[in-house]
Design a protein around this motif. Structure first.
Motif, PDB file in Angstrom:
ATOM      1  N   ALA A  23     -51.165  -5.691  60.002  1.00  0.00           N
ATOM      2  CA  ALA A  23     -52.600  -5.397  60.126  1.00  0.00           C
ATOM      3  C   ALA A  23     -52.831  -3.929  60.454  1.00  0.00           C
ATOM      4  CB  ALA A  23     -53.230  -6.291  61.194  1.00  0.00           C
ATOM      5  N   GLU A  24     -52.003  -3.354  61.307  1.00  0.00           N
ATOM      6  CA  GLU A  24     -52.139  -1.934  61.643  1.00  0.00           C
ATOM      7  C   GLU A  24     -51.877  -1.068  60.414  1.00  0.00           C
ATOM      8  OE1 GLU A  24     -49.354  -1.723  64.869  1.00  0.00           O
ATOM      9  OE2 GLU A  24     -50.816  -2.460  66.335  1.00  0.00           O
ATOM     10  N   ALA A  25     -50.871  -1.429  59.619  1.00  0.00           N
ATOM     11  CA  ALA A  25     -50.572  -0.676  58.397  1.00  0.00           C
ATOM     12  C   ALA A  25     -51.706  -0.819  57.388  1.00  0.00           C
ATOM     13  CB  ALA A  25     -49.248  -1.162  57.788  1.00  0.00           C
ATOM     14  N   VAL A  26     -52.278  -2.011  57.289  1.00  0.00           N
ATOM     15  CA  VAL A  26     -53.390  -2.240  56.369  1.00  0.00           C
ATOM     16  C   VAL A  26     -54.616  -1.446  56.822  1.00  0.00           C
ATOM     17  CG1 VAL A  26     -55.017  -3.991  55.524  1.00  0.00           C
ATOM     18  CG2 VAL A  26     -52.552  -4.443  55.502  1.00  0.00           C
ATOM     19  N   ARG A  27     -54.887  -1.422  58.119  1.00  0.00           N
ATOM     20  CA  ARG A  27     -56.014  -0.638  58.646  1.00  0.00           C
ATOM     21  C   ARG A  27     -55.836   0.841  58.299  1.00  0.00           C
ATOM     22  NH1 ARG A  27     -55.514  -1.876  63.805  1.00  0.00           N
ATOM     23  NH2 ARG A  27     -56.436  -3.911  63.424  1.00  0.00           N
ATOM     24  N   ALA A  28     -54.617   1.352  58.456  1.00  0.00           N
ATOM     25  CA  ALA A  28     -54.340   2.744  58.119  1.00  0.00           C
ATOM     26  C   ALA A  28     -54.468   2.969  56.611  1.00  0.00           C
ATOM     27  CB  ALA A  28     -52.937   3.134  58.600  1.00  0.00           C
ATOM     28  N   THR A  29     -53.990   2.031  55.825  1.00  0.00           N
ATOM     29  CA  THR A  29     -54.096   2.133  54.360  1.00  0.00           C
ATOM     30  C   THR A  29     -55.558   2.184  53.936  1.00  0.00           C
ATOM     31  OG1 THR A  29     -51.984   1.020  54.009  1.00  0.00           O
ATOM     32  CG2 THR A  29     -53.576   0.917  52.199  1.00  0.00           C
ATOM     33  N   PHE A 120     -64.001   0.919  42.429  1.00  0.00           N
ATOM     34  CA  PHE A 120     -62.974   1.398  43.349  1.00  0.00           C
ATOM     35  C   PHE A 120     -61.845   2.081  42.601  1.00  0.00           C
ATOM     36  CE2 PHE A 120     -64.452  -2.338  45.945  1.00  0.00           C
ATOM     37  CZ  PHE A 120     -64.967  -1.601  46.995  1.00  0.00           C
ATOM     38  N   GLY A 121     -61.285   3.103  43.219  1.00  0.00           N
ATOM     39  CA  GLY A 121     -60.048   3.682  42.727  1.00  0.00           C
ATOM     40  C   GLY A 121     -58.899   2.738  43.047  1.00  0.00           C
ATOM     41  N   GLU A 122     -57.732   3.043  42.545  1.00  0.00           N
ATOM     42  CA  GLU A 122     -56.586   2.153  42.743  1.00  0.00           C
ATOM     43  C   GLU A 122     -56.211   1.993  44.213  1.00  0.00           C
ATOM     44  OE1 GLU A 122     -53.433   3.465  40.157  1.00  0.00           O
ATOM     45  OE2 GLU A 122     -54.536   2.820  38.361  1.00  0.00           O
ATOM     46  N   ASP A 123     -56.249   3.073  44.984  1.00  0.00           N
ATOM     47  CA  ASP A 123     -55.921   2.978  46.412  1.00  0.00           C
ATOM     48  C   ASP A 123     -56.935   2.105  47.143  1.00  0.00           C
ATOM     49  OD1 ASP A 123     -53.699   4.602  46.094  1.00  0.00           O
ATOM     50  OD2 ASP A 123     -54.680   6.405  46.844  1.00  0.00           O
ATOM     51  N   GLU A 124     -58.215   2.283  46.827  1.00  0.00           N
ATOM     52  CA  GLU A 124     -59.262   1.476  47.461  1.00  0.00           C
ATOM     53  C   GLU A 124     -59.128   0.007  47.070  1.00  0.00           C
ATOM     54  OE1 GLU A 124     -63.081   4.421  47.639  1.00  0.00           O
ATOM     55  OE2 GLU A 124     -62.401   3.765  45.654  1.00  0.00           O
ATOM     56  N   LEU A 125     -58.900  -0.245  45.798  1.00  0.00           N
ATOM     57  CA  LEU A 125     -58.756  -1.617  45.302  1.00  0.00           C
ATOM     58  C   LEU A 125     -57.603  -2.314  46.011  1.00  0.00           C
ATOM     59  CD1 LEU A 125     -59.755  -3.596  43.006  1.00  0.00           C
ATOM     60  CD2 LEU A 125     -57.817  -2.733  41.701  1.00  0.00           C
ATOM     61  N   SER A 126     -56.484  -1.639  46.073  1.00  0.00           N
ATOM     62  CA  SER A 126     -55.318  -2.196  46.758  1.00  0.00           C
ATOM     63  C   SER A 126     -55.631  -2.460  48.228  1.00  0.00           C
ATOM     64  CB  SER A 126     -54.131  -1.237  46.629  1.00  0.00           C
ATOM     65  OG  SER A 126     -53.001  -1.755  47.288  1.00  0.00           O
ATOM     66  N   ALA A 127     -56.308  -1.525  48.880  1.00  0.00           N
ATOM     67  CA  ALA A 127     -56.632  -1.687  50.301  1.00  0.00           C
ATOM     68  C   ALA A 127     -57.543  -2.886  50.528  1.00  0.00           C
ATOM     69  CB  ALA A 127     -57.268  -0.406  50.844  1.00  0.00           C
ATOM     70  N   VAL A 128     -58.555  -3.075  49.689  1.00  0.00           N
ATOM     71  CA  VAL A 128     -59.452  -4.230  49.844  1.00  0.00           C
ATOM     72  C   VAL A 128     -58.645  -5.531  49.736  1.00  0.00           C
ATOM     73  CG1 VAL A 128     -61.354  -5.536  48.787  1.00  0.00           C
ATOM     74  CG2 VAL A 128     -61.549  -3.057  49.077  1.00  0.00           C
ATOM     75  N   ILE A 129     -57.754  -5.599  48.759  1.00  0.00           N
ATOM     76  CA  ILE A 129     -56.946  -6.808  48.595  1.00  0.00           C
ATOM     77  C   ILE A 129     -56.065  -7.024  49.818  1.00  0.00           C
ATOM     78  CG2 ILE A 129     -55.082  -7.858  47.232  1.00  0.00           C
ATOM     79  CD1 ILE A 129     -56.383  -6.462  44.753  1.00  0.00           C
ATOM     80  N   TRP A 130     -55.452  -5.963  50.330  1.00  0.00           N
ATOM     81  CA  TRP A 130     -54.611  -6.095  51.523  1.00  0.00           C
ATOM     82  C   TRP A 130     -55.418  -6.520  52.753  1.00  0.00           C
ATOM     83  CZ3 TRP A 130     -49.862  -7.205  52.109  1.00  0.00           C
ATOM     84  CH2 TRP A 130     -48.921  -6.832  51.155  1.00  0.00           C
ATOM     85  N   VAL A 131     -56.629  -6.005  52.897  1.00  0.00           N
ATOM     86  CA  VAL A 131     -57.479  -6.440  54.016  1.00  0.00           C
ATOM     87  C   VAL A 131     -57.725  -7.944  53.909  1.00  0.00           C
ATOM     88  CG1 VAL A 131     -59.790  -6.278  55.037  1.00  0.00           C
ATOM     89  CG2 VAL A 131     -58.565  -4.188  54.400  1.00  0.00           C
ATOM     90  N   ALA A 132     -58.066  -8.418  52.716  1.00  0.00           N
ATOM     91  CA  ALA A 132     -58.336  -9.845  52.524  1.00  0.00           C
ATOM     92  C   ALA A 132     -57.081 -10.696  52.759  1.00  0.00           C
ATOM     93  CB  ALA A 132     -58.902 -10.096  51.125  1.00  0.00           C
ATOM     94  N   ILE A 133     -55.944 -10.242  52.272  1.00  0.00           N
ATOM     95  CA  ILE A 133     -54.688 -10.980  52.488  1.00  0.00           C
ATOM     96  C   ILE A 133     -54.389 -11.084  53.978  1.00  0.00           C
ATOM     97  CG2 ILE A 133     -52.163 -10.794  52.259  1.00  0.00           C
ATOM     98  CD1 ILE A 133     -52.703  -9.589  49.428  1.00  0.00           C
ATOM     99  N   THR A 134     -54.546  -9.972  54.688  1.00  0.00           N
ATOM    100  CA  THR A 134     -54.194  -9.939  56.109  1.00  0.00           C
ATOM    101  C   THR A 134     -55.114 -10.813  56.947  1.00  0.00           C
ATOM    102  OG1 THR A 134     -53.347  -7.702  55.774  1.00  0.00           O
ATOM    103  CG2 THR A 134     -53.706  -8.397  58.043  1.00  0.00           C
ATOM    104  N   ILE A 135     -56.434 -10.741  56.701  1.00  0.00           N
ATOM    105  CA  ILE A 135     -57.332 -11.582  57.503  1.00  0.00           C
ATOM    106  C   ILE A 135     -57.120 -13.052  57.165  1.00  0.00           C
ATOM    107  CG2 ILE A 135     -59.371 -11.422  56.006  1.00  0.00           C
ATOM    108  CD1 ILE A 135     -59.323 -11.523  59.880  1.00  0.00           C
ATOM    109  N   ASN A 136     -56.769 -13.372  55.928  1.00  0.00           N
ATOM    110  CA  ASN A 136     -56.432 -14.752  55.589  1.00  0.00           C
ATOM    111  C   ASN A 136     -55.269 -15.240  56.449  1.00  0.00           C
ATOM    112  OD1 ASN A 136     -57.784 -16.361  53.337  1.00  0.00           O
ATOM    113  ND2 ASN A 136     -57.713 -14.326  52.412  1.00  0.00           N
TER     114      ASN A 136
END
Length: 156
Positions: A23-29, A120-136
């Motif tokens: 979660a900390e890595a995803v927040r930073a991402t 979204f750019g690729e970095d943003e798109l990836s980050a949104v998906i990671w946020v959703a994966i992590t909160i799940n």
């Protein structure tokens, strides 16, 4: 009679700490990708609504308010498609978060991904998906552990 649940975060602290570090890595991402903290909290909240995680809803409602989100938008988040209160970027992130949470609907997933790709750019798109994966993942920990939401004492 309901028996006491095992708090899996307490029972397996090394595994839980690995999730916290994720979660900390995803927040930073997300921050490095330029995602606004309010958008991140909207994703956290929408996923937690879909999963019915009272504990995470409590935590992330407070976080969203601290980040500057309004009570009005939080109040209608469950019906975000039916309002004009959310920006195109927020709408794309919310749709992508829903598709990440319920990946079995392939058509909805493709539509959501396409809409997100358009804003979204690729970095943003990836980050949104990671946020959703992590909160799940956190939702599952809290739901299966039955983490309580308790009244907090008023500060003097």
């Amino acid at each position: 009679m309901s028996e006491q649940r095992v708090y899996v975060d307490k029972q397996s602290p090394a595994a839980y700490q690995a999730l916290v570090r994720t979660a900390e890595a995803v927040r930073a991402t997300a921050a490095e990708a330029g995602l606004d903290r309010v958008l991140v909290e909207l994703v956290n909240l929408r996923v937690s609504q879909l999963n019915g995680c009272a504990y995470c809803l409590d935590v992330h409602t407070r976080a969203a308010l601290r980040a500057g989100e309004s009570g009005r938008r939080l109040g209608v988040l469950a019906a975000w498609r039916d309002t004009e209160l959310f920006t195109p970027r927020e709408r794309a992130a919310l749709a992508l978060a829903e598709a990440t949470t319920h990946p079995a609907d392939a058509d909805a997933q493709e539509r959501a991904y396409g809409e997100a790709r358009a804003v979204f750019g690729e970095d943003e798109l990836s980050a949104v998906i990671w946020v959703a994966i992590t909160i799940n993942a956190f939702n599952r920990v809290s739901i299966l552990s039955k983490h309580p939401v308790r009244e907090t004492p008023a500060r003097p």
